[in-house]
Design a protein around this motif. Structure first.
Motif, PDB file in Angstrom:
ATOM      1  N   VAL A  34     -24.730   1.575  47.059  1.00  0.00           N
ATOM      2  CA  VAL A  34     -24.745   1.031  45.783  1.00  0.00           C
ATOM      3  C   VAL A  34     -24.782  -0.582  46.030  1.00  0.00           C
ATOM      4  CG1 VAL A  34     -23.811   0.772  43.524  1.00  0.00           C
ATOM      5  CG2 VAL A  34     -23.754   3.106  44.740  1.00  0.00           C
ATOM      6  N   ILE A  35     -25.789  -1.019  45.587  1.00  0.00           N
ATOM      7  CA  ILE A  35     -25.936  -2.535  45.840  1.00  0.00           C
ATOM      8  C   ILE A  35     -25.793  -3.101  44.340  1.00  0.00           C
ATOM      9  CG2 ILE A  35     -27.330  -4.651  46.608  1.00  0.00           C
ATOM     10  CD1 ILE A  35     -28.917  -2.464  48.226  1.00  0.00           C
ATOM     11  N   VAL A  36     -24.801  -4.034  44.055  1.00  0.00           N
ATOM     12  CA  VAL A  36     -24.926  -4.761  42.907  1.00  0.00           C
ATOM     13  C   VAL A  36     -25.401  -6.437  43.153  1.00  0.00           C
ATOM     14  CG1 VAL A  36     -23.562  -5.312  40.924  1.00  0.00           C
ATOM     15  CG2 VAL A  36     -23.265  -3.234  41.992  1.00  0.00           C
ATOM     16  N   ARG A  37     -26.517  -6.458  42.853  1.00  0.00           N
ATOM     17  CA  ARG A  37     -26.920  -8.123  42.958  1.00  0.00           C
ATOM     18  C   ARG A  37     -26.177  -9.054  42.407  1.00  0.00           C
ATOM     19  NH1 ARG A  37     -30.224  -7.052  47.560  1.00  0.00           N
ATOM     20  NH2 ARG A  37     -31.620  -5.123  47.199  1.00  0.00           N
ATOM     21  N   PRO A  38     -26.129 -10.316  43.083  1.00  0.00           N
ATOM     22  CA  PRO A  38     -25.676 -11.329  42.191  1.00  0.00           C
ATOM     23  C   PRO A  38     -26.021 -11.511  40.770  1.00  0.00           C
ATOM     24  CG  PRO A  38     -26.439 -12.013  44.260  1.00  0.00           C
ATOM     25  CD  PRO A  38     -26.852 -10.675  44.282  1.00  0.00           C
ATOM     26  N   GLY A  39     -25.117 -11.482  40.132  1.00  0.00           N
ATOM     27  CA  GLY A  39     -25.520 -11.578  38.602  1.00  0.00           C
ATOM     28  C   GLY A  39     -25.903 -10.208  37.791  1.00  0.00           C
ATOM     29  N   ALA A  40     -25.737  -9.501  38.515  1.00  0.00           N
ATOM     30  CA  ALA A  40     -25.790  -8.125  37.695  1.00  0.00           C
ATOM     31  C   ALA A  40     -24.518  -7.670  37.114  1.00  0.00           C
ATOM     32  CB  ALA A  40     -26.363  -6.907  38.691  1.00  0.00           C
ATOM     33  N   GLN A  41     -24.199  -8.365  36.185  1.00  0.00           N
ATOM     34  CA  GLN A  41     -22.729  -8.046  35.559  1.00  0.00           C
ATOM     35  C   GLN A  41     -22.725  -6.967  34.723  1.00  0.00           C
ATOM     36  OE1 GLN A  41     -20.533  -9.828  36.990  1.00  0.00           O
ATOM     37  NE2 GLN A  41     -21.085 -11.974  37.273  1.00  0.00           N
ATOM     38  N   LYS A  42     -21.582  -6.326  34.496  1.00  0.00           N
ATOM     39  CA  LYS A  42     -21.409  -5.150  33.982  1.00  0.00           C
ATOM     40  C   LYS A  42     -21.947  -3.942  34.388  1.00  0.00           C
ATOM     41  CE  LYS A  42     -19.228  -7.255  30.497  1.00  0.00           C
ATOM     42  NZ  LYS A  42     -17.760  -7.598  30.353  1.00  0.00           N
ATOM     43  N   SER A  43     -22.355  -4.032  35.802  1.00  0.00           N
ATOM     44  CA  SER A  43     -22.978  -2.757  36.464  1.00  0.00           C
ATOM     45  C   SER A  43     -21.731  -1.829  36.421  1.00  0.00           C
ATOM     46  CB  SER A  43     -23.415  -3.040  37.720  1.00  0.00           C
ATOM     47  OG  SER A  43     -24.519  -4.086  37.757  1.00  0.00           O
ATOM     48  N   ASP A  44     -21.962  -0.504  36.287  1.00  0.00           N
ATOM     49  CA  ASP A  44     -21.260   0.749  36.369  1.00  0.00           C
ATOM     50  C   ASP A  44     -21.718   1.699  37.113  1.00  0.00           C
ATOM     51  OD1 ASP A  44     -19.753   2.837  35.746  1.00  0.00           O
ATOM     52  OD2 ASP A  44     -19.690   2.288  33.650  1.00  0.00           O
TER      53      ASP A  44
END
Lengths: 251, 446
Positions: free
Chosen positions: B341-351
């Motif tokens: 699972v990649i959460v990119r910079p700025g991808a806030q509130k990812s769940d």
């Protein structure tokens, strides 16, 4: 009749002997109580009758209506009429209670050579019996015993006992964890099952349950043997004097 | 100095097969050059092996001893009886828009009925449209970029693709019936097929799309199937796959999905004891508020090796991803789960949450689980879990004590374990059909 002769049971993984020559007869139509202190082998007796793994029978015999119970698989014993109401019923996640009940009822019907129930027939009988025991419909849709309170689990055991039509009922500490109202409901359920073809063995530490399910005979189990047998008054005597006499005898 | 790279037998066979069949594969215009470039990329890297992280537990170089000749599928016909037997009674009778492929080729005469065709739903065979100037947008569908850049299965598929389908679900439409893509392997000789599907669910549309990859029993197959999905804003799609090509089959499957804002992509896969399966999913969130839910049931026995590897790219904020894998492994079967699972910079509130659970029915079965979280944003909720267990003997005793024979008791517990994944299927007919297949699989061996 349940006929246990000189039964010896040890734990498979340990050398500890738990039942050490237990002899007991329970005729059909009678209710007998087994009372005893903690560690006397009460639960082991229930498990040995039902056939739980981990308990090794090293001697003696157990027959029910003349059939050798010890030679049977667990499910075959159930088909022969044995029902153990568990002290701690297992939780089975993912299996809906209704699915479990229908599978169990139809497995037994098949093994006993009777016709299996259709879904409407099954639902009708379950709904009616559940109502008698104060079990609501939502509980039946939930996975078996998962998230049930102690009292709900015990009611569910009695529901199963009612539906599966056993002839030999063994109730292992059915009163533990029950408040007085639940105890009355459970005892009523058991009393309804009393009948001339059925033998009931009530295993308990306390006399309280026996005020509601009045036994024909009371046996005191200690150190793996029946130490004394008497009428219902024996339970009251034990309530006053405790088990010291018997544990002392065993030492 | 030059370094001689030793090619495995399978790699040599693949290169030779390409030389032999390239000219006869469908597609004019840009297509031959695309195929050649893809094959070049594959040959350069070779079959993936365990020293490549994404292939750590599935060493294709070692496991693919031989590459079968490409299925030609020419003049393929459909044996309805064989198809019904392979699908099982419930799936065979499923009311649907039916598209049938035999040995990698679309069989128009045997497809249908397609009750929703024309208004809500359009489709075309890839073989008919590849290289047609009206369908130049397809060039993009064969470009490998980002996380798929060096993927060998996509490259091989692009080089050898024979057919597949493009599907368009029209904006705002709710498809009355599921689309059922049936890929049947039927030729007696060992063969490889390469198919690719391009699916576009337009804005606000709702659809259910089922892929059944099945075979006339016992065929030696190597099937490489790719489905690329584009889920437009506010659309909702349930995309399912059944893989049951038999104990001699290798299934290499890749799904890619781009999910736009407020869209929902519900994916499900069920794999039954093929010799080797590698399922890849590359999911990318393209717009905020989108959701991806993945459920899988893996049923392995014998020497089955079933790998599920996914990359979920939270490229934008406020998206949700959920994965649940239930693996039942008997005999010497091996299950693999890799979830990145990649959460990119700025991808806030990812769940993002993932859970992989295995039930081992034999001491020789194995499960490998490797979650990877790469988080470059600070306001996110991400988690993963994994469990491996055996059947609980206390539970078996309880069921048996109520009169249920031991074999049935075990089957009931295994079914309960696997059903958690199947229960997530919203479409009643498909859920019941797959439940029936699970029961049949259990009855055959537990």
């Amino acid at each position: 009749m349940l006929d246990i002769k000189n039964l010896r049971v040890k734990l498979e993984d340990e050398d500890k002997i738990i039942l050490d020559g237990l002899t007991l007869k329970v005729p059909r139509g009678e209710v007998h109580a087994i009372m005893g202190p903690n560690g006397s082998g009460k639960s082991t007796l229930g498990y040995a009758l039902a056939g739980r793994g981990g308990y090794e029978v090293t001697g003696g015999s157990v027959t029910w209506n003349g059939d050798d119970l010890l030679a049977m698989e667990v499910s075959e014993r159930a088909a022969a009429g044995v029902f153990l109401a568990f002290q701690y019923p297992m939780e089975i996640p993912g299996v809906a209670t209704l699915t479990f009940l229908r599978t169990a009822m139809n497995s037994l019907k098949k093994a006993r050579g009777a016709k299996e129930l259709t879904t409407p027939e099954f639902l009708k009988v379950v709904t009616a019996k559940a109502k008698d025991l104060g079990i609501d419909k939502d509980m039946l849709k939930r996975p078996v015993n998962v998230g049930f309170s102690g009292g709900e689990k015990k009611r569910m055991e009695i529901l199963q006992m009612t539906l599966l039509e056993p002839t030999l009922c063994v109730l292992d500490e059915t009163d533990s964890g029950l408040d007085i109202d639940a105890l009355r409901v459970v005892a009523d359920g058991v009393n309804k099952l009393r009948g001339k073809d059925r033998a009931i063995l009530v295993i308990t530490h306390y006399q309280r349950l026996l005020d509601y399910i009045v036994p024909d005979k009371v046996h005191v189990l200690s150190a793996g043997k029946i130490q004394r047998t008497g009428g219902p008054e024996l339970a009251h005597e034990l309530e006053k004097s405790g088990y010291a006499e018997f544990t002392g005898k065993a030492a | 100095m030059t370094i001689a790279i030793i090619k495995t037998k399978a790699e040599q066979q693949l290169a030779a097969a390409f030389e032999r069949v390239a000219a006869s594969l469908p597609g004019a215009s840009w297509v031959p050059a695309m195929r050649k470039a893809a094959m070049g990329a594959f040959v350069g890297a070779g079959l993936p092996h365990r020293r490549i992280e994404a292939w750590k537990y599935t060493d294709l170089r070692a496991q693919l001893k031989e590459a079968y000749a490409p299925a030609t599928g020419k003049g393929a016909t459909l044996d309805e009886k064989a198809l019904a037997a392979a699908l099982g009674p419930n799936l065979a009778k499923l009311p649907c828009n039916r598209l049938v492929f035999v040995d990698g080729v679309f069989v128009a005469d045997s497809s249908g009925p397609t009750p929703d065709l024309g208004t809500d739903f359009h489709f075309l065979s890839i073989a008919d449209t590849l290289g047609d100037p009206d369908f130049d947008w397809m060039t993009h569908a064969f470009e490998q970029t980002g996380e798929t850049k060096n993927d060998p299965l996509l490259a091989l598929n692009a080089a050898f693709v024979t057919d597949g389908v493009t599907i368009r679900i029209v904006e705002g439409a709710t498809l009355a019936h599921p689309v059922h893509l049936i890929f049947l392997s039927s030729s007696a000789a060992p063969a490889a097929s390469n198919t690719r599907n391009l699916i576009r669910i337009e804005k606000g549309a709702h659809a259910t799309i089922l892929e059944s990859h099945i075979a006339v029993s016992g065929l030696a197959r190597q099937n490489n199937s790719v489905t690329a999905l584009h889920v437009c804003a506010g659309a909702k799609v349930q995309h399912l796959k059944l893989v049951a090509e038999g104990a001699e089959a290798t299934h290499l499957g890749t799904w890619t999905a781009d999910i736009e804002a407020d869209a929902t992509y519900n994916a499900f896969q069920m794999t039954e004891s093929v010799a080797l399966a590698r399922h890849q999913l590359f999911v990318t969130f393209k717009g905020e508020g989108a959701a991806f839910n993945f459920n899988a049931a893996v049923l392995g026995r014998g020497k089955s090796h079933i790998d599920t590897t996914m990359v979920i790219d939270h490229a934008v904020p406020k998206c949700t991803s959920r994965e649940l894998l239930k693996c039942v492994l008997d005999g010497e079967a091996r299950g693999v789960f890799q979830g990145r699972v990649i959460v990119r910079p700025g991808a806030q509130k990812s769940d993002g949450k993932q859970m992989a659970k295995a039930l081992l029915l034999s001491s020789n079965a194995e499960f490998d689980s490797k979650p990877e979280l790469e988080i470059y944003a600070d306001d996110v909720v991400c988690g993963h879990g994994s469990t491996v267990a055996e059947i609980d003997e206390d539970e078996v005793f309880y069921l048996c004590a109520r009169g249920i024979p031991k074999r049935d008791a075990r089957a009931l517990l295994i079914e309960a374990f696997a059903a958690e994944a199947i229960d997530a299927i919203a479409h009643d007919g498909i859920r019941q059909a797959l439940q029936a297949r699970l029961n049949a699989w259990l009855a055959a061996g537990v």
